[in-house]
Design an enzyme around this catalytic site. Sequence first.
Site, mmCIF file in Angstrom:
data_model
loop_
_atom_site.group_PDB
_atom_site.id
_atom_site.type_symbol
_atom_site.label_atom_id
_atom_site.label_comp_id
_atom_site.label_asym_id
_atom_site.label_seq_id
_atom_site.Cartn_x
_atom_site.Cartn_y
_atom_site.Cartn_z
ATOM 1 N N SER A 8 67.192 0.774 131.316
ATOM 2 C CA SER A 8 68.565 0.721 131.805
ATOM 3 C C SER A 8 69.543 0.744 130.637
ATOM 4 O O SER A 8 69.509 -0.140 129.775
ATOM 5 C CB SER A 8 68.787 -0.552 132.622
ATOM 6 O OG SER A 8 70.172 -0.746 132.841
ATOM 7 N N HIS A 33 67.809 4.877 133.593
ATOM 8 C CA HIS A 33 68.505 4.167 134.663
ATOM 9 C C HIS A 33 69.951 3.969 134.253
ATOM 10 O O HIS A 33 70.243 3.418 133.188
ATOM 11 C CB HIS A 33 67.825 2.827 134.935
ATOM 12 C CG HIS A 33 68.270 2.169 136.198
ATOM 13 N ND1 HIS A 33 67.848 2.573 137.445
ATOM 14 C CD2 HIS A 33 69.109 1.127 136.413
ATOM 15 C CE1 HIS A 33 68.399 1.811 138.365
ATOM 16 N NE2 HIS A 33 69.183 0.928 137.767
ATOM 17 N N MET A 37 78.994 0.054 137.735
ATOM 18 C CA MET A 37 79.601 -1.131 138.335
ATOM 19 C C MET A 37 81.119 -0.980 138.343
ATOM 20 O O MET A 37 81.693 -0.436 137.398
ATOM 21 C CB MET A 37 79.200 -2.380 137.548
ATOM 22 C CG MET A 37 77.696 -2.579 137.434
ATOM 23 S SD MET A 37 77.306 -4.064 136.505
ATOM 24 C CE MET A 37 75.517 -3.903 136.373
ATOM 25 N N HIS A 66 72.359 4.314 139.698
ATOM 26 C CA HIS A 66 72.427 3.186 140.631
ATOM 27 C C HIS A 66 73.899 2.818 140.818
ATOM 28 O O HIS A 66 74.534 2.276 139.915
ATOM 29 C CB HIS A 66 71.614 2.023 140.040
ATOM 30 C CG HIS A 66 71.721 0.746 140.811
ATOM 31 N ND1 HIS A 66 71.280 -0.458 140.292
ATOM 32 C CD2 HIS A 66 72.195 0.468 142.054
ATOM 33 C CE1 HIS A 66 71.497 -1.414 141.179
ATOM 34 N NE2 HIS A 66 72.046 -0.871 142.251
ATOM 35 N N MET A 137 66.367 -5.252 144.230
ATOM 36 C CA MET A 137 66.949 -6.024 143.136
ATOM 37 C C MET A 137 66.208 -7.361 143.023
ATOM 38 O O MET A 137 66.024 -8.065 144.017
ATOM 39 C CB MET A 137 68.435 -6.276 143.381
ATOM 40 C CG MET A 137 69.298 -5.032 143.397
ATOM 41 S SD MET A 137 69.239 -4.095 141.846
ATOM 42 C CE MET A 137 69.921 -5.301 140.692
ATOM 43 N N GLY A 142 75.158 -7.072 138.806
ATOM 44 C CA GLY A 142 76.423 -7.303 138.130
ATOM 45 C C GLY A 142 76.295 -7.482 136.630
ATOM 46 O O GLY A 142 77.182 -7.078 135.886
ATOM 47 N N PHE A 143 75.165 -8.034 136.193
ATOM 48 C CA PHE A 143 75.002 -8.298 134.763
ATOM 49 C C PHE A 143 73.558 -8.057 134.329
ATOM 50 O O PHE A 143 72.624 -8.308 135.090
ATOM 51 C CB PHE A 143 75.387 -9.739 134.426
ATOM 52 C CG PHE A 143 76.817 -10.065 134.730
ATOM 53 C CD1 PHE A 143 77.827 -9.769 133.826
ATOM 54 C CD2 PHE A 143 77.169 -10.647 135.939
ATOM 55 C CE1 PHE A 143 79.153 -10.044 134.115
ATOM 56 C CE2 PHE A 143 78.491 -10.935 136.239
ATOM 57 C CZ PHE A 143 79.488 -10.632 135.319
ATOM 58 N N GLY A 144 73.387 -7.588 133.104
ATOM 59 C CA GLY A 144 72.059 -7.449 132.528
ATOM 60 C C GLY A 144 71.584 -8.775 131.957
ATOM 61 O O GLY A 144 72.347 -9.729 131.824
ATOM 62 N N GLY A 145 70.297 -8.839 131.628
ATOM 63 C CA GLY A 145 69.747 -10.009 130.949
ATOM 64 C C GLY A 145 69.493 -11.217 131.827
ATOM 65 O O GLY A 145 69.263 -12.317 131.322
ATOM 66 N N ASP A 175 64.350 -3.814 139.957
ATOM 67 C CA ASP A 175 65.357 -3.896 138.901
ATOM 68 C C ASP A 175 65.841 -5.328 138.754
ATOM 69 O O ASP A 175 66.363 -5.909 139.700
ATOM 70 C CB ASP A 175 66.532 -2.970 139.255
ATOM 71 C CG ASP A 175 67.646 -2.982 138.216
ATOM 72 O OD1 ASP A 175 67.526 -3.681 137.198
ATOM 73 O OD2 ASP A 175 68.643 -2.272 138.437
ATOM 74 N N GLY A 176 65.657 -5.882 137.542
ATOM 75 C CA GLY A 176 66.209 -7.200 137.256
ATOM 76 C C GLY A 176 65.198 -8.142 136.639
ATOM 77 O O GLY A 176 64.239 -8.552 137.293
ATOM 78 N N GLY A 177 65.379 -8.440 135.369
ATOM 79 C CA GLY A 177 64.509 -9.414 134.709
ATOM 80 C C GLY A 177 63.100 -8.932 134.448
ATOM 81 O O GLY A 177 62.202 -9.748 134.211
ATOM 82 N N GLY A 197 66.001 -3.327 131.056
ATOM 83 C CA GLY A 197 67.145 -3.137 130.173
ATOM 84 C C GLY A 197 66.987 -3.872 128.863
ATOM 85 O O GLY A 197 66.551 -3.317 127.855
#
Length: 218
Positions: A8, A33, A37, A66, A137, A142-145, A175-177, A197
Amino acid sequence: MTFLIAPSILSADFARLGEEVRAVASAGADLIHFDVMDNHYVPNLTVGPLVCAALRPHVKLPLDVHLMVKPVDSLIPEFAKAGAAIISFHPEASDHVDRTIALIREQGCKVGLVLNPATPLSCLDHTLEKLDMVLLMSVNPGFGGQKFIASVLPKIAEARKRIAATGKDIWLEVDGGIKTENIAEVARAGADTFVAGSAIFGSKDYAGTIRAMRERIA
């Protein structure tokens, strides 16, 4: 099952975005990716079609766009024109989900539907067979990391069962973590496509990180 790694760009160095995308492509990524936003549907503001079009000449890999925006329909033709191969959207961001799916298809792109951690799989009841990808998700967008929400694992398994029942080749992206440490668990639950990401762009060795991820899910 074929496993795909999708770095990402949300976690990339935006001052060197073309270089970063070329680097992860060379490191063995399968997709790029592209997180969009709008500071409206989600509390952050990232990039638009102009950046997508600027990146397109830098990489031959498919751009996995996305859309975390509301309203969503007006941006779909813009991203298709900018070079998106896959366009995913959230059902909450569309007034008519079926119409948005058709619009993406009309633009010549593959279609994905994105479900937030609290969005039920019942959203797939009348849409699944029209999709090329389901994106679950595993953080709130809304936020990476952010940290992976483990309670999404049973949802991944149930989504895999629904996809298998269709007999169609529908990707199941998460997607996410996603990190080297948990990617195998996510794969065992049924995912085949993994957005990562900070785990990739935050590492010193992109190729080594992607290789380690592939070894964990092999």
